[in-house]
Design an enzyme around this catalytic site. Structure first.
Site, PDB file in Angstrom:
ATOM      1  N   HIS A 112       3.932   6.376  -6.961  1.00 49.52           N
ATOM      2  CA  HIS A 112       3.166   7.478  -7.548  1.00 49.52           C
ATOM      3  C   HIS A 112       3.986   8.759  -7.500  1.00 49.52           C
ATOM      4  O   HIS A 112       4.097   9.495  -8.496  1.00 49.52           O
ATOM      5  CB  HIS A 112       1.860   7.646  -6.751  1.00 49.52           C
ATOM      6  CG  HIS A 112       0.888   8.591  -7.372  1.00 49.52           C
ATOM      7  ND1 HIS A 112      -0.331   8.864  -6.796  1.00 49.52           N
ATOM      8  CD2 HIS A 112       0.932   9.340  -8.505  1.00 49.52           C
ATOM      9  CE1 HIS A 112      -0.994   9.725  -7.553  1.00 49.52           C
ATOM     10  NE2 HIS A 112      -0.239  10.034  -8.585  1.00 49.52           N
ATOM     11  N   HIS A 128       0.827  -1.210   0.000  1.00 49.06           N
ATOM     12  CA  HIS A 128       0.000   0.000   0.000  1.00 49.06           C
ATOM     13  C   HIS A 128       0.863   1.261   0.000  1.00 49.06           C
ATOM     14  O   HIS A 128       0.698   2.142  -0.858  1.00 49.06           O
ATOM     15  CB  HIS A 128      -0.912  -0.029   1.233  1.00 49.06           C
ATOM     16  CG  HIS A 128      -1.793   1.168   1.376  1.00 49.06           C
ATOM     17  ND1 HIS A 128      -3.135   1.135   1.108  1.00 49.06           N
ATOM     18  CD2 HIS A 128      -1.537   2.445   1.787  1.00 49.06           C
ATOM     19  CE1 HIS A 128      -3.669   2.327   1.326  1.00 49.06           C
ATOM     20  NE2 HIS A 128      -2.714   3.135   1.752  1.00 49.06           N
ATOM     21  N   GLU A 129       1.801   1.334   0.934  1.00 48.25           N
ATOM     22  CA  GLU A 129       2.600   2.546   1.064  1.00 48.25           C
ATOM     23  C   GLU A 129       3.577   2.719  -0.093  1.00 48.25           C
ATOM     24  O   GLU A 129       3.872   3.848  -0.501  1.00 48.25           O
ATOM     25  CB  GLU A 129       3.336   2.564   2.410  1.00 48.25           C
ATOM     26  CG  GLU A 129       2.415   2.577   3.622  1.00 48.25           C
ATOM     27  CD  GLU A 129       1.403   3.711   3.631  1.00 48.25           C
ATOM     28  OE1 GLU A 129       1.654   4.748   2.971  1.00 48.25           O
ATOM     29  OE2 GLU A 129       0.353   3.561   4.276  1.00 48.25           O
ATOM     30  N   HIS A 162       1.969   4.541  -2.915  1.00 47.18           N
ATOM     31  CA  HIS A 162       2.104   5.995  -2.779  1.00 47.18           C
ATOM     32  C   HIS A 162       3.486   6.465  -3.233  1.00 47.18           C
ATOM     33  O   HIS A 162       3.614   7.461  -3.953  1.00 47.18           O
ATOM     34  CB  HIS A 162       1.909   6.397  -1.313  1.00 47.18           C
ATOM     35  CG  HIS A 162       0.513   6.272  -0.802  1.00 47.18           C
ATOM     36  ND1 HIS A 162      -0.574   6.771  -1.482  1.00 47.18           N
ATOM     37  CD2 HIS A 162       0.022   5.739   0.347  1.00 47.18           C
ATOM     38  CE1 HIS A 162      -1.669   6.545  -0.775  1.00 47.18           C
ATOM     39  NE2 HIS A 162      -1.332   5.906   0.332  1.00 47.18           N
TER      40      HIS A 162
END
Length: 628
Positions: free
Chosen positions: A416, A409-410, A413
């Site tokens: 991105h 999940h992290e 980020h």
């Protein structure tokens, strides 16, 4: 270009994991490979302080441009450059202090550094409060002429056009200066809440069925609420929420203060509501929010089907709220940090060699604070605010599958951020929260599909499918429930009603029980557990939570395009990440093929959830048949 401290934190890259905490027992590991290296930002605290003093001096230079931006295109560019450079410096100063503080929230020196950095945000706001009123005074016609005449202004085009769009809700220079001066005290409720939740509450200890006593703080609660022993789960729930209840009045007052602040700020700008403000700021149609809540409520039978399936697999007669978290089947596997890195990189091969290469380089550098330690901030996040450095990730890894999923999940980020920095200038690399949670949730989905595909037994496959269902419950249904609750609180205050801790628990309890079918005896929920709202930090980030649900919806749609279209789908996905904040987030996502103002994407994710349950039920039936 200035925002409140809370808005700045989100805008400048503080991306949080979904509501809840991701901690474990304290780790004694001090291996530098598993702690971040803040010297990439500043070589020392002394260097940080020198940078802070220099930045304070630079803020005074901004005043020189007041009243001059309309002279000519070049002067407008120079003024915007000075302000942009100051913003980057202040962001860097705050990021360093914030990361340092989060390593151990109990160190007063670091708290003071963060407070000084927070004060700088207020000072930046005051120093630039005249900017947007002046741009509006220059007028759209002249601004457009400047943009045609001066190529150097192109990186500021979106900002300028968006500022002109905000005209009805922008005050004059005096009004903007007044509001900017209140930014730090108005953000105080969030700071106070964090200290109460992470430092001040004396957590109870309970003795579990293994004869050991454990402290039930946020870490212990998260760990032991998933216990396979039902009595342990109940004991942990009761201990944790009973302790929170002792603070219900004070935490209720803190949350009410935050909501009152936001309602007052929205009114001061002429908005009809906080919801209107939050959506209008990024030009998101209200239909997105309303459609999400409507479709989720219509899909509650699917959620209830999941609870009934969980009840059957766990072999219990009646689901209770403390039966939500244990895995449906046991998995005799651990996922230590290095193993988690390897699996994550293998799973991401679907996104291409360049993706894996970049993520590998980042994982092997000191960008991550990986393990829990005394006083460390709970949860997980990625801070991607530093255009000229690299992202930083805070984890609390505990060698289980959930920690592996949080890692993915992290890193969604972080990747991105890397793709946006590569493709955008500093003025437009900073992406919207509405877009930000898409790569994080889609990477979780990619990981889940990878783990299911590589499962070695039917039981292991059921475990991963169950994790997929739990992810949909926690991210799609639960975050929408939070969003509906949050909106209800704002509407109560906007209608002139009072909020107390007891009243907030009552409002939360009504929504919680409806989502979980308590009246239909799907999940029984004790009144004590209606205090759950108290441990959710996201309620201090203003309509943040609904974006987890929209993001997992959009991420699922984009993932399906990757599966169906191969390289073309991957490129479509990466182009969304590369776009950063170069356009309105709803427009960027719609250009990528997903329109969240319509029911279709939400219906598709519900269909996916039902298909997963169909597959699980088939596996269970097959297992029952072979055992009979």
């Amino acid at each position: 270009m200035h925002k409140s401290l809370t808005a700045a934190l989100l805008s400048f890259g503080l991306l949080l994991a979904p509501a809840g905490f991701a901690e474990a027992e304290e780790s004694s590991m001090e291996d530098p490979r598993y702690t971040w290296d803040l010297t990439d930002i500043y070589p020392s605290k002394e260097a940080w302080n020198q940078a802070r003093e220099a930045a304070l001096a630079d803020l005074k230079k901004i005043e020189e441009y007041k009243g001059t931006l309309g002279k000519n295109a070049r002067h407008l560019f120079e003024g915007l450059e000075v302000i942009s450079n100051s913003q980057q410096k202040v962001s860097k100063i705050y990021t360093y202090a914030s990361l340092l503080t989060d390593e151990n929230l109990q160190i007063p020196e670091h708290q003071e550094m963060e407070q000084l950095a927070s004060i700088m945000y207020g000072q930046l706001g005051e120093a630039t409060s005249w900017l947007e009123p002046e741009i509006l005074a220059i007028g759209a016609k002249k601004i457009k002429r400047f943009l045609r005449k001066e190529p150097a202004l192109q990186p500021y085009r979106f900002y300028l056009e968006n500022t002109l769009r905000q005209a009805p809700y922008t005050l004059d220079a005096k009004g903007e200066s007044l509001l900017a001066g209140f930014s730090t005290p108005l953000d105080a409720p969030s700071t106070i809440y964090s200290l109460i939740a992470n430092s001040d509450i004396p957590w109870p200890e309970v003795t579990l069925s293994n004869g050991q006593s454990y402290r039930i703080d946020s870490q212990g609660y998260r760990r032991w609420r998933a216990s396979e022993n039902r009595e342990d789960r109940k004991k942990v729930f009761n201990a944790y929420w009973s302790r929170w209840q002792e603070y219900r009045s004070s935490v209720g007052a803190v949350l009410n203060s935050h909501i009152q602040n936001q309602v007052a700020l929205a009114k001061a700008r002429g908005y009809d509501s906080v919801l209107q403000r939050e959506l209008h700021t990024e030009n998101i149609p209200e239909d997105v929010y309303r459609t999400l809540v409507k479709e989720v409520n219509e899909a509650l039978p699917t959620l209830h089907r999941y609870f009934k399936l969980r009840e059957k697999i766990l072999g219990i007669d009646q689901m209770h709220y403390y039966d939500i978290y244990p895995p449906l089947v046991s998995l005799d596997k651990t996922f230590d940090y290095e193993t988690s890195k390897t699996i994550t990189l293998d799973a991401m091969s679907i996104l291409g060699d360049d993706w894996v290469k970049r993520q590998t380089e980042g994982m092997n550098d000191q960008w991550v604070h990986a393990f829990p330690q005394k006083g460390k901030r709970s949860g997980a996040y990625m801070n991607g605010s530093l255009y000229d450095v690299h992202p930083y990730l805070l984890l609390n890894h505990q060698d289980d599958y959930d920690s592996l999923s949080t890692m993915a999940h992290e890193w969604g980020h972080a990747m991105h951020t890397l793709y946006a920095i590569e493709s955008q200038p500093v003025q437009t690399f900073d992406y919207s929260t509405f877009i930000a949670e898409i790569p994080s949730t889609s990477l979780e989905l990619i990981l889940q599909e990878y783990m299911t595909e590589h499962a070695q037994t039917a039981q292991e496959k059921i475990f991963y499918l169950g994790s997929s269902l739990e992810n949909l419950r926690g991210t799609f249904f639960r975050q929408t429930m939070f969003a509906e609750f949050e909106l209800a609180l704002y509407e109560k205050v906007e209608n002139g009603e009072a909020l107390t801790g007891e009243k907030i628990s009552q409002i939360y309890g009504e929504i919680l029980k409806r989502y979980h079918g308590t009246d239909q005896h799907v999940v029984e929920i004790d009144d004590l557990y209606t205090n759950e709202w108290m441990f959710v930090p996201h309620f201090y980030y203003n309509m943040y939570v609904y974006q987890y649900a929209t993001s997992i919806t959009a991420g699922t749609a984009l993932y399906e395009r990757i599966v169906e279209e191969g390289e073309a789908g991957v490129e479509n996905y990466k182009n969304l990440l590369r776009a950063g904040g170069s356009d309105y987030p709803y427009v960027l996502l719609k250009n990528a093929g997903v329109d969240l103002a319509t029911p279709e994407p939400f219906k598709a994710i519900i269909k996916r959830m039902n298909l997963i349950m169909d597959e699980m039920e088939a596996l269970l039936a097959e297992s029952d048949s072979s055992n009979s």
